[in-house]
Design a protein around this motif. Structure first.
Motif, PDB file in Angstrom:
ATOM      1  N   HIS A 170      -3.821  17.656  25.261  1.00  0.00           N
ATOM      2  CA  HIS A 170      -2.667  17.941  24.603  1.00  0.00           C
ATOM      3  C   HIS A 170      -2.653  17.946  23.191  1.00  0.00           C
ATOM      4  O   HIS A 170      -2.922  16.785  22.459  1.00  0.00           O
ATOM      5  N   ASP A 171      -2.777  19.262  22.487  1.00  0.00           N
ATOM      6  CA  ASP A 171      -2.846  19.193  21.125  1.00  0.00           C
ATOM      7  C   ASP A 171      -2.132  20.469  20.651  1.00  0.00           C
ATOM      8  O   ASP A 171      -2.805  21.419  20.116  1.00  0.00           O
ATOM      9  N   ALA A 172      -0.707  20.277  20.543  1.00  0.00           N
ATOM     10  CA  ALA A 172       0.063  21.543  20.311  1.00  0.00           C
ATOM     11  C   ALA A 172      -0.041  22.213  18.995  1.00  0.00           C
ATOM     12  O   ALA A 172      -0.186  23.438  19.011  1.00  0.00           O
ATOM     13  N   CYS A 235       2.238  28.846  16.312  1.00  0.00           N
ATOM     14  CA  CYS A 235       1.759  28.287  17.400  1.00  0.00           C
ATOM     15  C   CYS A 235       2.586  28.177  18.576  1.00  0.00           C
ATOM     16  O   CYS A 235       2.371  27.863  19.709  1.00  0.00           O
ATOM     17  N   ASN A 236       3.769  28.519  18.381  1.00  0.00           N
ATOM     18  CA  ASN A 236       4.978  28.488  19.390  1.00  0.00           C
ATOM     19  C   ASN A 236       5.106  30.055  20.001  1.00  0.00           C
ATOM     20  O   ASN A 236       4.915  31.076  19.443  1.00  0.00           O
ATOM     21  N   THR A 257       8.341  27.799  23.525  1.00  0.00           N
ATOM     22  CA  THR A 257       7.517  26.928  24.160  1.00  0.00           C
ATOM     23  C   THR A 257       6.170  26.638  23.369  1.00  0.00           C
ATOM     24  O   THR A 257       5.970  27.598  22.345  1.00  0.00           O
ATOM     25  N   ASN A 258       5.193  25.686  23.396  1.00  0.00           N
ATOM     26  CA  ASN A 258       4.136  25.466  22.564  1.00  0.00           C
ATOM     27  C   ASN A 258       3.073  26.574  23.212  1.00  0.00           C
ATOM     28  O   ASN A 258       3.530  27.281  24.046  1.00  0.00           O
ATOM     29  N   ILE A 259       1.799  26.305  22.975  1.00  0.00           N
ATOM     30  CA  ILE A 259       0.734  27.324  23.321  1.00  0.00           C
ATOM     31  C   ILE A 259       0.556  26.898  24.628  1.00  0.00           C
ATOM     32  O   ILE A 259      -0.308  28.050  25.418  1.00  0.00           O
ATOM     33  N   TYR A 260       0.889  25.987  25.357  1.00  0.00           N
ATOM     34  CA  TYR A 260       0.596  25.685  26.848  1.00  0.00           C
ATOM     35  C   TYR A 260       1.800  26.409  27.807  1.00  0.00           C
ATOM     36  O   TYR A 260       1.671  25.962  28.976  1.00  0.00           O
ATOM     37  N   SER A 307       0.040  16.297  14.358  1.00  0.00           N
ATOM     38  CA  SER A 307       0.426  17.786  14.868  1.00  0.00           C
ATOM     39  C   SER A 307       0.001  17.831  16.518  1.00  0.00           C
ATOM     40  O   SER A 307       0.684  18.547  16.965  1.00  0.00           O
ATOM     41  N   ALA A 308      -0.841  16.916  17.066  1.00  0.00           N
ATOM     42  CA  ALA A 308      -1.034  17.082  18.469  1.00  0.00           C
ATOM     43  C   ALA A 308      -0.040  16.963  19.131  1.00  0.00           C
ATOM     44  O   ALA A 308       0.198  17.450  20.337  1.00  0.00           O
ATOM     45  N   GLY A 309       0.945  16.045  18.828  1.00  0.00           N
ATOM     46  CA  GLY A 309       2.186  15.771  19.608  1.00  0.00           C
ATOM     47  C   GLY A 309       3.715  16.224  18.885  1.00  0.00           C
ATOM     48  O   GLY A 309       4.475  15.728  19.552  1.00  0.00           O
ATOM     49  N   ASN A 310       3.457  16.895  18.043  1.00  0.00           N
ATOM     50  CA  ASN A 310       4.605  17.197  17.009  1.00  0.00           C
ATOM     51  C   ASN A 310       5.574  17.954  18.148  1.00  0.00           C
ATOM     52  O   ASN A 310       6.646  18.416  17.471  1.00  0.00           O
TER      53      ASN A 310
END
Lengths: 457, 71
Positions: A170-172, A235-236, A257-260, A307-310
């Motif tokens: 996970h690296d949003a 990134c969203n 959403t995030n990239i995932y 950033s990974a979890g923001n």
């Protein structure tokens, strides 16, 4: 774009990404100012040109093959073959990679990723100022910008990437996929390149080479902050329905959403961007005892760490995590400098590499058990998966290829500028006519002033 | 005759796809683009090598000393 609502949604999404791209251009402006501010006067033009030409070189290569890699590589080579269906639609000769009324988003989406590519290359550019050959740096720019980072994005920054699916990576907002890899890459290059002349005393004691223009450096980093904010929005996915996601989310509520394609909101990332910036600035001020260079860079390192979890953190968590990352990066920078005699001219390895690395590890613990994806069958976020991911980003895809390519360049004698040129300055070498003309006119004016002064007496 | 495949916009846009010139020539265009990119690297690489060779013999000590003072 059949129907008003459909047209409005399409135009909103393409305009949303387009705006983020324009904002992200400021990252590159900021990097240019930062590098020029940090370099000495005799190297200004070379430093600037080196970073400016990253733009076209990474752009054309990202068009030729970078974008195809992102869509073709999510499972390749460890868990499947190339994804030809998605990849072929993004080859440079695909009809959608041009003016096409059936596809109104590819160009803007491509550009959003491309701006990340510039950033990755530009991070490396900063670490190597005042002694690398431009030709050598530009090869590295193409490799990090259009090959290595986009492979890591396919693996760990794609809703179908194998690292997301099997590691729960996970690296949003790209602690690893941009920053850890670029920092690791910069480390690989400077390890072979060597320090600037005078960086270390004969007994190995490091000397500070202070920035020649702290104001330019300050404006540069503020522009990077601004562009980074645009990067967060880029990134969203700004608005998407559960039906389109087609995963496990129930109901009909649209979301960002995030990239995932996992839910978050612009509100969340705005809280966390500013709180992590603040945590980073405060920690850096304390740990560096108010050093301007490190305090400003610490703001950036703070955001990078969180950033990974923001997408999911509470703002206070973002602040604390940012502060931890900054202290880690600062301490490690000076330890590495003393121990291995490495000259990281702008602190790029520390601010991007070490902060990004530790940010991934922390996210694995703080978000332990949270779903990494809205799709069934994906591993949950966990410390081991994110730590392995950090090693892949920093070490395997960053440091290793950089070290190998730099070694080859060094063996061929095409990595570093000659010592004589480094001493006289790259601008003197490249623009000696300009420098001579300038020196001549200054001398002439001084002589005129002196003669007038003599006449007046 | 039109290089983009349309001579008039009296069309249903739902049925319009690519509208850039010379459709069907995408692969040759890509080859030209890649040659342009690699050629640029080659030209720059050769020029920089020659330039640095000249530059290392260029500076006289007095001027180099002046450069060092220009922090």
């Amino acid at each position: 774009m059949d129907g008003n609502l459909n047209a409005l949604t399409t135009v909103f999404v393409e305009f949303y990404y387009w705006v983020t791209v324009v904002f992200m251009f400021l990252i590159h402006v900021g990097f240019c100012m930062y590098e020029v501010g940090a370099s000495r006067r005799r190297n200004h033009m070379h430093t600037l040109m080196k970073n400016v030409m990253v733009i076209p070189l990474v752009t054309v290569t990202f068009f030729f093959f970078g974008w195809w890699i992102y869509w073709a590589f999510p499972m390749f080579p460890f868990f499947g073959g190339l994804n030809h269906e998605m990849g072929n639609a993004n080859l440079p000769w695909s009809e959608t990679m041009g003016t096409n009324l059936q596809d109104r988003i590819s160009g803007v989406f491509w550009a959003a990723f491309l701006l990340f590519s510039w950033t990755a290359a530009s991070i490396v550019s900063g670490a190597v100022i005042e002694r690398i050959r431009s030709s050598a740096l530009w090869v590295h720019a193409v490799l990090i910008g259009s090959v290595w980072w986009i492979i890591d994005a396919a693996w760990g920054w794609h809703y179908g990437g194998w690292m997301v699916k099997y590691l729960g990576y996970h690296d949003a907002y790209a602690s690893g996929v941009i920053h850890a890899i670029a920092g690791g890459y910069a480390l690989g290059v400077i390890m072979v390149l060597g320090p600037r002349i005078g960086k270390f005393a004969a007994d190995g004691t490091p000397r500070d080479i202070p920035p020649h223009n702290p104001w330019m450096l300050t404006i540069g980093i503020f522009l990077i902050y601004t562009g980074f904010w645009g990067f967060y929005a880029a990134c969203n996915v700004p608005a998407i329905s559960p039906e389109v996601i087609d995963g496990q989310i129930t109901g009909t509520t649209w979301t960002a959403t995030n990239i995932y394609l996992a839910p978050t909101s612009l509100s969340a990332i705005t809280f966390n961007f500013l709180m992590s910036l603040s945590g980073g600035l405060m920690a850096a001020y304390v740990v560096s005892k108010g050093d301007a260079f490190w305090t400003f860079s610490g703001g950036l390192a703070g955001i990078i760490t969180a950033s990974a979890g923001n997408d999911l953190y509470h703002p206070i968590q973002a602040m604390i995590i940012a502060a931890i990352g900054v202290v880690f990066a600062y301490k490690l920078h000076y330890w590495v400098e003393r121990k291995f005699k490495l000259d990281d001219a702008v602190g790029a390895v520390a601010v991007h590499g070490y902060a990004g690395f530790i940010g991934l590890v922390i996210a694995g613990f703080v978000l332990w058990g949270a779903p990494s994806s809205p799709y069934e069958g994906y591993a949950a976020i966990n410390p081991l998966g994110n730590t392995i991911g950090a090693v892949i980003m920093f070490g395997v895809l960053g440091f290793l290829p950089a070290f190998i390519v730099a070694k080859i360049q060094s063996a061929m004698g095409v990595l570093r500028i000659p010592e004589e040129v480094e001493l006289q300055g790259l601008d003197y070498a490249e623009h000696h006519a300009y420098e001579d003309a300038k020196a001549g006119i200054i001398e002439a004016n001084k002589a005129l002033l002196a003669s007038k002064g003599t006449a007046a007496k | 005759m039109s290089t983009i495949g349309y001579e008039s916009w009296a069309v249903d846009l739902a049925e319009v796809g690519a509208i850039y010139p010379f459709q069907g020539w995408e692969i040759p265009m890509t080859i030209v683009g890649v040659i342009f990119w690699l050629g640029w690297h080659r030209i720059q690489f050769v020029r920089e090598n020659e330039h640095l060779e000249k530059a290392r013999k260029m500076g006289d000590p007095e001027k180099v000393a002046q450069q060092l003072d220009r922090y």
